[in-house]
Design a protein around this motif. Structure first.
Motif, mmCIF file in Angstrom:
data_model
loop_
_atom_site.group_PDB
_atom_site.id
_atom_site.type_symbol
_atom_site.label_atom_id
_atom_site.label_comp_id
_atom_site.label_asym_id
_atom_site.label_seq_id
_atom_site.Cartn_x
_atom_site.Cartn_y
_atom_site.Cartn_z
ATOM 1 N N ALA A 229 48.229 34.661 47.677
ATOM 2 C CA ALA A 229 47.172 34.294 46.728
ATOM 3 C C ALA A 229 47.141 35.360 45.647
ATOM 4 N N MET A 230 46.744 34.965 44.434
ATOM 5 C CA MET A 230 46.731 35.939 43.345
ATOM 6 C C MET A 230 45.796 35.497 42.229
ATOM 7 N N MET A 231 45.178 36.497 41.572
ATOM 8 C CA MET A 231 44.365 36.293 40.369
ATOM 9 C C MET A 231 44.526 37.522 39.480
ATOM 10 N N GLU A 240 36.707 38.229 41.335
ATOM 11 C CA GLU A 240 38.012 37.620 41.570
ATOM 12 C C GLU A 240 38.337 37.570 43.066
ATOM 13 N N LEU A 241 38.028 38.658 43.780
ATOM 14 C CA LEU A 241 38.313 38.676 45.207
ATOM 15 C C LEU A 241 37.480 37.631 45.941
ATOM 16 N N LEU A 242 36.241 37.461 45.524
ATOM 17 C CA LEU A 242 35.400 36.443 46.161
ATOM 18 C C LEU A 242 35.905 35.036 45.853
ATOM 19 N N HIS A 243 36.508 34.829 44.686
ATOM 20 C CA HIS A 243 37.139 33.536 44.392
ATOM 21 C C HIS A 243 38.273 33.264 45.368
ATOM 22 N N ILE A 244 39.105 34.278 45.597
ATOM 23 C CA ILE A 244 40.213 34.114 46.548
ATOM 24 C C ILE A 244 39.668 33.826 47.947
ATOM 25 N N CYS A 245 38.641 34.570 48.346
ATOM 26 C CA CYS A 245 38.051 34.359 49.676
ATOM 27 C C CYS A 245 37.489 32.946 49.816
ATOM 28 N N LYS A 246 36.780 32.489 48.771
ATOM 29 C CA LYS A 246 36.183 31.154 48.824
ATOM 30 C C LYS A 246 37.263 30.072 48.882
ATOM 31 N N ASP A 247 38.242 30.159 47.984
ATOM 32 C CA ASP A 247 39.262 29.117 47.908
ATOM 33 C C ASP A 247 40.208 29.145 49.110
ATOM 34 N N SER A 248 40.431 30.326 49.678
ATOM 35 C CA SER A 248 41.328 30.459 50.822
ATOM 36 C C SER A 248 40.592 30.353 52.158
ATOM 37 N N LYS A 249 39.256 30.335 52.095
ATOM 38 C CA LYS A 249 38.434 30.275 53.313
ATOM 39 C C LYS A 249 38.734 31.450 54.248
ATOM 40 N N VAL A 250 38.663 32.664 53.662
ATOM 41 C CA VAL A 250 38.842 33.892 54.430
ATOM 42 C C VAL A 250 37.725 34.867 54.068
ATOM 43 N N GLY A 251 37.585 35.908 54.859
ATOM 44 C CA GLY A 251 36.730 37.036 54.529
ATOM 45 C C GLY A 251 37.599 38.198 54.077
ATOM 46 N N CYS A 252 36.990 39.368 53.885
ATOM 47 C CA CYS A 252 37.779 40.527 53.462
ATOM 48 C C CYS A 252 37.057 41.829 53.776
ATOM 49 N N ARG A 253 37.847 42.869 53.870
ATOM 50 C CA ARG A 253 37.359 44.236 53.936
ATOM 51 C C ARG A 253 38.124 45.046 52.906
ATOM 52 N N VAL A 254 37.394 45.606 51.937
ATOM 53 C CA VAL A 254 37.983 46.455 50.905
ATOM 54 C C VAL A 254 37.467 47.868 51.130
ATOM 55 N N TYR A 255 38.353 48.850 51.062
ATOM 56 C CA TYR A 255 38.007 50.222 51.392
ATOM 57 C C TYR A 255 37.778 51.035 50.118
ATOM 58 N N GLU A 256 36.569 51.581 50.017
ATOM 59 C CA GLU A 256 36.160 52.286 48.805
ATOM 60 C C GLU A 256 37.113 53.422 48.449
ATOM 61 N N ASP A 257 37.583 54.155 49.454
ATOM 62 C CA ASP A 257 38.429 55.312 49.164
ATOM 63 C C ASP A 257 39.841 54.922 48.725
ATOM 64 N N GLY A 284 35.318 44.527 34.982
ATOM 65 C CA GLY A 284 36.090 43.442 34.369
ATOM 66 C C GLY A 284 36.977 43.888 33.226
ATOM 67 N N GLU A 285 37.780 42.963 32.735
ATOM 68 C CA GLU A 285 38.708 43.113 31.615
ATOM 69 C C GLU A 285 39.828 44.128 31.876
ATOM 70 N N ASP A 286 40.096 44.418 33.145
ATOM 71 C CA ASP A 286 41.224 45.307 33.452
ATOM 72 C C ASP A 286 42.553 44.557 33.334
ATOM 73 N N TYR A 287 42.545 43.264 33.593
ATOM 74 C CA TYR A 287 43.740 42.409 33.552
ATOM 75 C C TYR A 287 44.865 42.952 34.440
ATOM 76 N N GLU A 288 44.455 43.579 35.549
ATOM 77 C CA GLU A 288 45.396 43.904 36.606
ATOM 78 C C GLU A 288 45.561 42.677 37.497
ATOM 79 N N LEU A 289 46.544 42.713 38.392
ATOM 80 C CA LEU A 289 46.764 41.607 39.320
ATOM 81 C C LEU A 289 46.230 41.964 40.703
ATOM 82 N N LEU A 290 45.420 41.078 41.239
ATOM 83 C CA LEU A 290 44.873 41.183 42.587
ATOM 84 C C LEU A 290 45.571 40.123 43.439
ATOM 85 N N PHE A 291 46.180 40.546 44.560
ATOM 86 C CA PHE A 291 46.923 39.567 45.341
ATOM 87 C C PHE A 291 46.950 39.933 46.821
ATOM 88 N N THR A 292 47.314 38.953 47.634
ATOM 89 C CA THR A 292 47.446 39.151 49.066
ATOM 90 C C THR A 292 48.888 38.882 49.488
#
Length: 345
Positions: A229-231, A240-257, A284-292
């Protein structure tokens, strides 16, 4: 009901819920970074964005050439988010009487510069008069191999969450520009005003001249990696990550550090007394790629750290929810606090 009560994405859902794709060539319509059409060996990608003066850009501090470059770049970024290559672009503008031919040539020079850099042809568009300043609407087309197109909906539990580059820089650049604009407008005689941008070039460039991650699409292909998956990070990483979670029907853990943040971004956040993690997650507006990617690719992804690709978390089952794991081990529910086109101030 006022549109602000729904927000941008709920409004899109409301307006498009009756759409039925009738043509066999229409594989994916509304609901991703780009539409996907099947035309034989390749699949055609199509995306469009509109930029409105006073909403998406401020001409007090945005040079027209930079604006043109950014308008083209953000559309190319949407094609990258589908793991495709941008190929053609159509440019439509609405212009008010305040704009001269020379100003529009400057705007288009930025569009052409971005297209030249990323191998995209400008193949058409339209122009119109406008009563509300400058409007820029760009449609970008691209291509991808049938088995290489990546949607938001392909993530599975226990996969790696990766992001390119760093986060929060574009938002801090915007805050800096807005501060200097307020100082400029508050002065009775601002003829000799010089903004204080010393050592801040990086965050200003990230805001005014974002670069679509065409290089990452190429690097992943060279290593035979197809994300599940990618956005692209336009409205904010959390959104964006919540969009991926919603559309893929998954949860997530992101680590602050593990969230990648540039030093200049960090120092600017400290100067503004802003929470750095909040700015990185929601700016926002970083236009980096977030993917799994599958967890089996862990060592391969670690080796790509030198390409500025970072492993920052993992997907979970949907019932585990979406959380940020703080540096001290607490779990905080992720919320979409990024850009909302219809939010009332």
């Amino acid at each position: 009901m006022n549109v602000s009560e729904l927000g941008e994405f709920k409004l899109i859902e409301e307006l498009t819920k009756v759409i039925e794709l009738r043509n066999p060539s229409s594989l994916k319509g509304v609901g991703d970074d780009a539409a996907v059409m099947d035309y034989g060996d390749k699949q055609v990608l199509a995306t469009t964005d509109v930029l409105l003066q006073g909403i998406h850009f401020d001409l007090h501090y945005t040079p027209l050439k930079y604006l043109g470059y950014k308008a083209a770049a953000v559309n190319i970024s949407d094609i990258c988010a589908m793991n495709g290559k941008a190929t053609q672009m159509l440019v439509t503008i609405g212009i008010s009487k305040q704009f001269t031919v020379e100003m529009l040539e400057e705007l288009y020079s930025g569009i052409y510069a971005a297209c030249d850099q990323f191998g995209v042809d400008v193949v058409g568009g339209d122009t119109s008069a406008s009563l509300t300043g400058l409007t820029i609407s760009i449609t970008c087309l691209g291509v991808a191999d049938k088995d290489k197109v990546v949607y938001r909906s392909g993530a599975k539990p226990n996969q790696l969450i990766c992001v390119t580059g760093d986060l929060g820089a574009a938002y801090m650049g915007l805050q800096l520009l807005e501060r200097e604009k307020r100082i400029f407008l508050s002065q009775k005689d601002n003829e000799g005003f010089q903004p204080d941008f010393a050592t801040k070039e990086y965050i200003l460039q990230r805001q005014m001249r974002p670069e679509p991650r065409v290089d990452i699409v190429r690097i992943l292909a060279e290593h035979n990696i197809v994300p599940t998956a990618m956005m692209d990070v336009s409205d904010g990483f959390s959104s964006e990550l919540l969009h991926i979670c919603k559309d893929s029907k998954v949860g997530c853990r992101v680590y602050e550090d593990r969230i990648p943040i540039d030093y200049v971004t960090a120092t600017q956040a400290e100067e503004f007394n802003m929470n750095l993690t909040t700015a990185a997650l929601n700016g926002g507006e970083d236009y980096e790629l977030l993917f799994t990617v599958p967890v089996e690719l862990h060592e391969q992804m670690k080796a790509l750290a030198e390409e500025n690709i970072h492993i920052i978390g993992r997907t979970t089952t949907e019932d585990e929810g979406a959380c940020l794991v703080t540096r001290d081990g607490q779990e905080i529910t992720l919320k979409a606090q990024g850009w909302n086109a219809f939010k009332q101030e």
